[in-house]
Design an enzyme around this catalytic site. Sequence first.
Site, PDB file in Angstrom:
ATOM      1  N   PRO A  49      77.471 -69.641  77.682  1.00  0.00           N
ATOM      2  CA  PRO A  49      77.625 -68.256  77.248  1.00  0.00           C
ATOM      3  C   PRO A  49      78.791 -68.147  76.266  1.00  0.00           C
ATOM      4  CG  PRO A  49      78.342 -68.505  79.521  1.00  0.00           C
ATOM      5  CD  PRO A  49      77.774 -69.818  79.091  1.00  0.00           C
ATOM      6  N   HIS A  50      78.663 -67.268  75.302  1.00  0.00           N
ATOM      7  CA  HIS A  50      79.731 -67.124  74.311  1.00  0.00           C
ATOM      8  C   HIS A  50      79.725 -65.714  73.754  1.00  0.00           C
ATOM      9  CE1 HIS A  50      76.100 -68.741  72.381  1.00  0.00           C
ATOM     10  NE2 HIS A  50      76.409 -67.978  71.350  1.00  0.00           N
TER      11      HIS A  50
END
Length: 154
Positions: free
Chosen positions: A65-66
């Site tokens: 996730p980013h």
Amino acid sequence: MDLSTILKPEAVKVISAASSKKRLLQDFGDVAASAYGLNASSIVDALQERESLGPTGVGHGVAIPHARNNQLDSVVGAFILLEKPVDFNAVDRQPVDIAFALFAPEAAGVEHLKALALVSRTLRESTICAKLRANHDPATLYTILTENQKSQAA
């Protein structure tokens, strides 16, 4: 760039059970707050907004996730090993137990992409993932993540 430049030892956690993808993202918000002094709720909101564009579960039990955040001057990361995998809507439909979140400044372009590529390359290595899954000590996990980069550079 190597993982030791974007990941602090205190941003590496082992969590016995996250009940859902949403709970895991909240755990990342907590880690970002404690390790980097970021606002946890804004981190969680940014991660959830990014997930709404498409899941960041890349397969083989790994998620990256980013999100971008205006509280940052450089790209930073957090790593969570889950003792009990969670459904993350990954591309291969496998539950996730290894998650590495990246948080980048709003204006980060190439730096963010280089960090994403670095994390992706590292977690694509089945031997590294096997070592991570076999260890539940955060200090050991940090060493596994960062020593690979140093040995490749030598």
